[in-house]
Design a protein around this motif. Structure first.
Motif, PDB file in Angstrom:
ATOM      1  N   ARG A   1     -49.752 -47.044 -45.527  1.00 55.84           N
ATOM      2  CA  ARG A   1     -49.090 -47.224 -44.233  1.00 55.84           C
ATOM      3  C   ARG A   1     -49.734 -46.360 -43.162  1.00 55.84           C
ATOM      4  O   ARG A   1     -49.950 -46.807 -42.030  1.00 55.84           O
ATOM      5  N   VAL A   2     -50.054 -45.103 -43.510  1.00 60.58           N
ATOM      6  CA  VAL A   2     -50.711 -44.220 -42.547  1.00 60.58           C
ATOM      7  C   VAL A   2     -52.067 -44.780 -42.147  1.00 60.58           C
ATOM      8  O   VAL A   2     -52.501 -44.653 -40.991  1.00 60.58           O
ATOM      9  N   SER A   3     -52.748 -45.433 -43.082  1.00 61.43           N
ATOM     10  CA  SER A   3     -54.054 -46.017 -42.791  1.00 61.43           C
ATOM     11  C   SER A   3     -53.950 -47.238 -41.896  1.00 61.43           C
ATOM     12  O   SER A   3     -54.955 -47.681 -41.337  1.00 61.43           O
ATOM     13  N   GLY A   4     -52.750 -47.799 -41.777  1.00 58.34           N
ATOM     14  CA  GLY A   4     -52.557 -48.951 -40.894  1.00 58.34           C
ATOM     15  C   GLY A   4     -52.215 -50.241 -41.604  1.00 58.34           C
ATOM     16  O   GLY A   4     -52.035 -51.277 -40.953  1.00 58.34           O
ATOM     17  N   ALA A   5     -52.111 -50.236 -42.930  1.00 55.02           N
ATOM     18  CA  ALA A   5     -51.747 -51.445 -43.668  1.00 55.02           C
ATOM     19  C   ALA A   5     -50.252 -51.711 -43.532  1.00 55.02           C
ATOM     20  O   ALA A   5     -49.454 -50.784 -43.427  1.00 55.02           O
ATOM     21  N   ARG A   6     -49.884 -52.978 -43.576  1.00 53.32           N
ATOM     22  CA  ARG A   6     -48.474 -53.364 -43.619  1.00 53.32           C
ATOM     23  C   ARG A   6     -48.123 -53.757 -45.041  1.00 53.32           C
ATOM     24  O   ARG A   6     -48.906 -54.425 -45.723  1.00 53.32           O
ATOM     25  N   ILE A   7     -46.945 -53.358 -45.491  1.00 56.00           N
ATOM     26  CA  ILE A   7     -46.482 -53.670 -46.844  1.00 56.00           C
ATOM     27  C   ILE A   7     -45.203 -54.491 -46.727  1.00 56.00           C
ATOM     28  O   ILE A   7     -44.273 -54.093 -46.024  1.00 56.00           O
ATOM     29  N   THR A   8     -45.173 -55.625 -47.420  1.00 56.04           N
ATOM     30  CA  THR A   8     -43.997 -56.491 -47.373  1.00 56.04           C
ATOM     31  C   THR A   8     -43.510 -56.801 -48.781  1.00 56.04           C
ATOM     32  O   THR A   8     -44.273 -57.295 -49.611  1.00 56.04           O
ATOM     33  N   VAL A   9     -42.248 -56.495 -49.065  1.00 51.42           N
ATOM     34  CA  VAL A   9     -41.587 -56.861 -50.321  1.00 51.42           C
ATOM     35  C   VAL A   9     -40.144 -57.258 -49.991  1.00 51.42           C
ATOM     36  O   VAL A   9     -39.573 -56.748 -49.023  1.00 51.42           O
ATOM     37  N   PRO A  10     -39.535 -58.171 -50.768  1.00 53.40           N
ATOM     38  CA  PRO A  10     -40.172 -58.975 -51.805  1.00 53.40           C
ATOM     39  C   PRO A  10     -40.744 -60.247 -51.206  1.00 53.40           C
ATOM     40  O   PRO A  10     -40.109 -60.897 -50.367  1.00 53.40           O
ATOM     41  N   LEU A  11     -41.929 -60.631 -51.629  1.00 54.59           N
ATOM     42  CA  LEU A  11     -42.577 -61.855 -51.187  1.00 54.59           C
ATOM     43  C   LEU A  11     -43.448 -62.344 -52.347  1.00 54.59           C
ATOM     44  O   LEU A  11     -44.464 -61.714 -52.670  1.00 54.59           O
TER      45      LEU A  11
END
Length: 602
Positions: A307-317
């Motif tokens: 997240r700090v690096s800029g990625a988005r995380i989505t769960v649950p999918l």
């Protein structure tokens, strides 16, 4: 009002600052506050001011410069509790702050003073640029999340311990390390009052209650995720540079390296971040942690880094199909949504194998489990338990459960623990006074009425069946790759693992690769720009460190693919149709990113 340390204080009584607990409440030095001031603004705050509120998005990190701030759970509710009290030099917030998620508690100014407010986006930049302050904040956030879970803060789940639907909700909450409290309707008097208060019928359970007023009746994990504000993909979002499917160690590593290289990166998972590693009570063979590290902590750190690096995380999918569209890809999900990306890293991991024995299905979710975490272990303090399996996961589970249960029976089909279990685990299991090992045994039947009472086991050497008392059964007999949704899209081996490199070439379209002038790279599948990493890849080493290494390597190879394709597109006479985005260099500007681009261009 209940205090943070387990004591109480009268409402309106004197406040005392909460002592630091396991690094959860560190104090910033004047020099560190000066650094922090460069990212935020000073604000005067009066008594009674609310800095953030339970259930609302947490958009700023606050450092206390003067006065006292009380962090409270169930603010102004019937079960109001003090979580912590902070004075000058302390900072507020917890893990969800890095994504601007909903807060699990409320911060109220009790003595007027001054605070330093740092927006979420600037906090991410601070964490990335200042490793000392960044590590201090991250450690505190991780510790505070653990304390909140221990306090039973957050939302409440009301449901029966015998209900599979309740089990799924609890598993989702536990696997995602979401602060919550479970109330068993079979035992808790509070449930009847709740039914009357919200006019709820018995067939509408399980229930989730958030902020004391928002109620979900028999929700799915996705419903729960939306209620508490877990990130979801934006409808009609632009095509991503990189889509990572699976948020275990391999997927998280790909997300960290992809995002830090400037790629627009999204990582999705059907259940939670962490995969099987998150369910491990302790990972003892990961480089840099000589005394081991809890699996949940390791993957939470990795998720925070992503997240700090800029990625988005989505769960649950949950993914259900992969399609090629011109020179990019689309992944379709079970909720009907579709996400397009120029490149894809497949890191779906594996799923637990179920035990085929009479009675097992009846107790699944209530007395039969396929993972052993602290959540399950703490429920096993009264009755003996049984563990099935002869690998590392079974050994780790037996050791964890032995800390809580009066006795643990480890049921192993083979004739030796050393055949499938690491030597350090074998030694600890065999020496543990509360663990009984049954070699050459298999589960014959699960026995009980409404709950599991015992397990019938067959002795393979004497062909004899006997009963072993057990209030819970933990099945850790291996796993299979979560790749059913990829069948037909790209070649899999006979066991369902994704083929890569030279192994994938036999099932690849020869014209596609001839046009590129190359063969699939080491971790590349039969589809150009689609890579596989971690446990679901054919031939992978089933270790956390190996999975993380493959995830990082996949991004390195992705850059090489893009660089070569960019050269092909721009060369005279090259065929059209390629997406120009493939030829664009990564947008990162740091020295590591420059090194990656240079290597990929070669």
């Amino acid at each position: 009002m209940t205090g943070a340390g387990g004591g109480t204080r009268p409402v309106g009584g004197p406040l005392a600052e909460t002592p630091d607990r396991r690094g959860a409440y560190p104090r910033l030095t004047p020099e560190q506050l000066d650094v922090l001031a460069g990212y935020g603004e000073r604000r005067q705050v009066g008594q009674g001011a609310v800095l953030f509120r339970e259930g609302a998005p947490c958009e700023e990190l606050y450092a206390v410069l003067g006065g006292l701030v009380e962090v409270v759970h169930d603010f102004d509710g019937p079960q109001e509790r003090t979580v912590a009290v902070h004075g000058p030099g302390r900072f507020l917030g917890e893990l969800g702050l890095l994504e601007g998620r909903a807060a699990f508690d409320t911060a109220v100014v009790r003595e007027p003073g001054e605070v330093l407010a740092v927006p979420v986006a600037r906090q991410r930049s601070l964490v990335a640029r200042d490793p000392v302050i960044g590590d201090l904040v991250l450690r505190a956030h991780l510790a505070r999340r653990s304390l909140l879970i221990g306090l039973g803060a957050g939302f409440r789940i009301f449901g029966s311990s015998y209900s599979p639907e309740t089990g799924r909700l609890r598993e989702f909450a536990v696997r995602n390390r979401l602060p919550h409290r479970w109330i068993d309707l079979e035992e808790d008097q509070e449930f009847e009052a709740l039914l009357r208060r919200f006019s709820i019928g018995p067939d509408e359970t399980p229930l989730v209650i958030w902020k004391g007023r928002d109620v979900l009746r028999n929700p799915s994990p996705a419903d729960l995720a939306r209620l508490i504000g877990l990130p979801a993909p934006a409808p009609g979002a632009a095509r991503r540079d990189l889509l990572v499917v699976g948020a275990g160690p391999a997927g998280l590593a790909s997300a960290v390296y992809g995002a830090s290289d400037g790629l627009d990166t999204l990582i999705v998972d059907a259940v939670s971040t962490g995969g099987q590693a998150a369910a491990s009570s302790r990972i003892e063979d990961y480089l840099g942690f000589p005394s081991g590290i809890p699996g949940g902590e390791l993957v939470e750190r990795a998720a925070s880094q992503a997240r700090v690096s800029g990625a988005r995380i989505t769960v649950p999918l949950e993914a259900e199909a992969l399609e090629r569209r011109e020179q990019h890809y689309a992944v379709r999900f079970t909720d009907g949504s579709t996400i397009e990306a120029l490149s894809v890293v497949l890191a779906p991991g594996v799923r637990y194998r179920r035990l085929d024995a009479p009675g097992i299905e009846h107790f699944e979710g209530s007395s039969v489990f396929y993972t052993a975490t602290l959540h399950e272990a703490r429920r096993c303090h009264l009755d003996p338990v049984a563990v099935v399996g002869g690998g590392d996961a079974a050994g780790q589970a037996a050791l964890l459960l032995a800390e809580y249960a009066p006795e643990v029976c480890l049921i192993v089909r083979g004739g030796s623990l050393g055949k499938g279990m690491s030597r350090y685990l074998v030694d600890r299991v065999e020496r543990h006074p509360k663990i009984l090992v049954l070699l050459h045994h298999e589960v014959h039947e699960a026995l009980g009425d409404d709950v599991l009472r015992s397990v019938a086991v067959r002795d393979g050497t004497a062909d004899r069946v006997r009963e072993v008392p057990a209030g819970a059964l933990f099945v850790l007999v291996g796993s299979h790759p979560h790749t059913d949704w990829l069948a037909g899209a790209l070649p899999l081996d006979q066991r369902g693992f994704v083929l890569t490199g030279t192994d994938a070439q036999a099932g690849a379209d020869p014209d596609t690769w001839a046009a590129l002038g190359r063969a699939p790279m080491l971790l590349e599948t039969a589809l150009p720009g689609v890579f596989a990493a971690g446990d679901a890849r054919s031939g992978s080493v089933k270790r956390v460190a190996s999975a993380a290494g493959e995830g990082a390597m996949a991004v390195r190879l992705l850059h090489e693919h893009r660089a070569r394709l960019g050269t092909l597109v721009s060369s005279p006479g090259a065929g059209g149709g390629a997406d120009p985005g493939y030829g664009d260099p990564p947008r990162g500007t740091g020295p590591r990113e420059a090194a990656v681009r240079g290597a990929g261009a070669g």
